[in-house]
Design a protein around this motif. Structure first.
Motif, PDB file in Angstrom:
ATOM      1  N   ARG A  57      26.841  71.669  20.307  1.00  0.00           N
ATOM      2  CA  ARG A  57      27.121  71.011  19.019  1.00  0.00           C
ATOM      3  C   ARG A  57      26.931  71.983  17.847  1.00  0.00           C
ATOM      4  O   ARG A  57      27.652  71.896  16.835  1.00  0.00           O
ATOM      5  N   HIS A  84      29.978  74.124  17.782  1.00  0.00           N
ATOM      6  CA  HIS A  84      31.113  73.367  17.239  1.00  0.00           C
ATOM      7  C   HIS A  84      31.069  73.337  15.720  1.00  0.00           C
ATOM      8  O   HIS A  84      32.121  73.419  15.068  1.00  0.00           O
ATOM      9  N   ILE A  85      29.873  73.221  15.132  1.00  0.00           N
ATOM     10  CA  ILE A  85      29.772  73.267  13.669  1.00  0.00           C
ATOM     11  C   ILE A  85      30.305  74.596  13.147  1.00  0.00           C
ATOM     12  O   ILE A  85      31.066  74.638  12.167  1.00  0.00           O
ATOM     13  N   THR A  94      32.237  66.084  15.704  1.00  0.00           N
ATOM     14  CA  THR A  94      30.932  65.430  15.812  1.00  0.00           C
ATOM     15  C   THR A  94      30.562  64.939  14.425  1.00  0.00           C
ATOM     16  O   THR A  94      31.106  65.417  13.416  1.00  0.00           O
ATOM     17  N   HIS A 150      22.129  63.529  13.321  1.00  0.00           N
ATOM     18  CA  HIS A 150      20.996  64.265  13.875  1.00  0.00           C
ATOM     19  C   HIS A 150      20.592  65.309  12.834  1.00  0.00           C
ATOM     20  O   HIS A 150      21.230  66.356  12.704  1.00  0.00           O
ATOM     21  N   ILE A 201      20.079  69.078  13.925  1.00  0.00           N
ATOM     22  CA  ILE A 201      21.327  69.777  14.259  1.00  0.00           C
ATOM     23  C   ILE A 201      22.102  70.097  12.981  1.00  0.00           C
ATOM     24  O   ILE A 201      22.644  71.198  12.824  1.00  0.00           O
ATOM     25  N   GLU A 217      23.501  70.680  25.313  1.00  0.00           N
ATOM     26  CA  GLU A 217      24.338  69.868  24.432  1.00  0.00           C
ATOM     27  C   GLU A 217      24.095  70.228  22.974  1.00  0.00           C
ATOM     28  O   GLU A 217      25.037  70.320  22.178  1.00  0.00           O
ATOM     29  N   TYR A 218      22.831  70.449  22.631  1.00  0.00           N
ATOM     30  CA  TYR A 218      22.511  70.827  21.258  1.00  0.00           C
ATOM     31  C   TYR A 218      23.151  72.170  20.894  1.00  0.00           C
ATOM     32  O   TYR A 218      23.688  72.349  19.792  1.00  0.00           O
ATOM     33  N   GLU A 273      27.894  65.436  12.698  1.00  0.00           N
ATOM     34  CA  GLU A 273      27.309  66.505  11.888  1.00  0.00           C
ATOM     35  C   GLU A 273      28.373  67.487  11.416  1.00  0.00           C
ATOM     36  O   GLU A 273      28.351  67.941  10.260  1.00  0.00           O
ATOM     37  N   ALA A 274      29.334  67.798  12.269  1.00  0.00           N
ATOM     38  CA  ALA A 274      30.396  68.734  11.895  1.00  0.00           C
ATOM     39  C   ALA A 274      31.303  68.143  10.819  1.00  0.00           C
ATOM     40  O   ALA A 274      31.741  68.853   9.901  1.00  0.00           O
TER      41      ALA A 274
END
Length: 326
Positions: free
Chosen positions: A253, A256-257, A275, A187, A190, A249-250, A277-278
């Motif tokens: 996330r 979380h990053i 995730t 994504h 994100i 949710e965004y 992205e992470a």
């Protein structure tokens, strides 16, 4: 003491006599093995930082100046374990009005403004309205933007200069945008907003200006926790302004990053990246930080008779100097 023509830290050679004005980044009173007190200084100019040691110190000498002050230092340079330091014989306090501040500015304002403008342009490409609104809130909130623009990314390890954090973010945005174009499963919005926010806690973790160090909150909480708090405030501000709830949710996330971007529990992340992205970002962040640190090691190494730098504990290695192209 009479100030001589400017000799920057990057130009100091082993066994040379030093008589020059430096800014004090840090000072510590320590005891040697015999219990005698000495003064350990971190001295700086626009080209770097060098340690200064003043033997046979006392409390009066320690109290005669503060962090952020300018000292006219007299001493001798020497290599210790491959790292240059100054054995300080004497110093005088110098009023800031008597010096050229340009000699102590690592990044010029024009370069900082250019980097900041490019950050805004890149973040303006976000397509998701919720994520774009968070990015816009970062740039439109003076208490965040004004500090993020000039903050360093660290104290010693990487991008440790005014505007260093924005520079770090800028380079990571370019890398992340390219990686996102190669992996459609990511994504993009994100990932890019995560880049902007990942170290935003450092604007509260670090103290910068006349002295560089950690705030009390930075010592007690750390920039991962502080970054998540700042993101929560940004989300609340956007929701209050738009009168709608952002995609939860965004937001999760993105948090979380921030929480996982150090990559491993051993490196201070409370969670490992979980995730897509992470996972991607933790590797890109680690690469950019390590390359910047290694490059600065090579540039600052004074072992002219060796193709290798001194051992660097933070990186856990020496670095082969010919590996960097001029």
């Amino acid at each position: 003491m009479k100030t001589l023509s400017r000799c920057f830290i990057s130009d100091i050679q082993p066994q040379s006599q030093v008589r020059q004005v430096f800014r004090v980044l840090d000072k510590q009173h320590r005891a040697n093995r015999q219990g005698n007190m000495y003064l350990l200084l971190q001295l700086s100019d626009k080209t770097g930082v060098i340690s200064g040691i003043r033997w046979n110190s006392d409390q009066r000498l320690y109290d005669s100046f503060q962090k952020g002050d300018f000292l006219n230092v007299s001493g001798a340079a020497q290599l210790h374990n491959g790292i240059m330091q100054i054995i300080v014989n004497d110093f005088d306090w110098i009023d800031a009005s008597q010096i050229n501040l340009d000699d102590f500015e690592v990044n010029n304002p024009e370069q900082i403004d250019k980097t900041w403008s490019e950050l805004q342009t890149m973040m303006g490409s976000l397509e998701d309205p919720d994520l774009a609104a968070i990015a816009e809130m970062v740039f439109s909130t003076p208490s965040i933007a004004d500090r993020l623009k000039i903050a360093p990314a660290g104290i010693k390890t990487h991008h440790a200069y005014p505007g260093g954090l924005a520079h770090h973010i800028h380079d990571l945005l370019l890398l992340s945008d390219f990686v996102a174009s190669q992996y459609p499963s990511l994504h993009r919005d994100i990932l890019l907003l995560g880049v902007l926010l990942h170290d935003i806690g450092k604007i509260e973790e670090l103290q910068y200006g006349d002295e560089l160090g950690y705030s009390d909150a930075g010592q007690l909480l750390g920039h991962l926790v502080q970054g998540i708090e700042i993101l929560s405030h940004l989300v609340q501000a956007v929701e209050s302004k738009t009168q709608r709830t952002l995609n939860p949710e965004y937001v999760l996330r993105l948090k979380h990053i921030i929480a996982s971007h150090h990559g491993t529990l051993e490196h201070g992340s409370p969670k490992v990246p979980m995730t897509l992205e992470a996972i991607v970002f933790s590797h890109l962040d680690d690469m950019d930080a390590k390359l910047n640190a290694a490059t600065e090691m090579i540039r600052g190494d004074r072992n002219t008779d060796s193709p290798w730098t001194a051992f660097q504990p933070t990186l856990g290695r020496k670095v082969f100097k010919p590996s960097m192209q001029d």
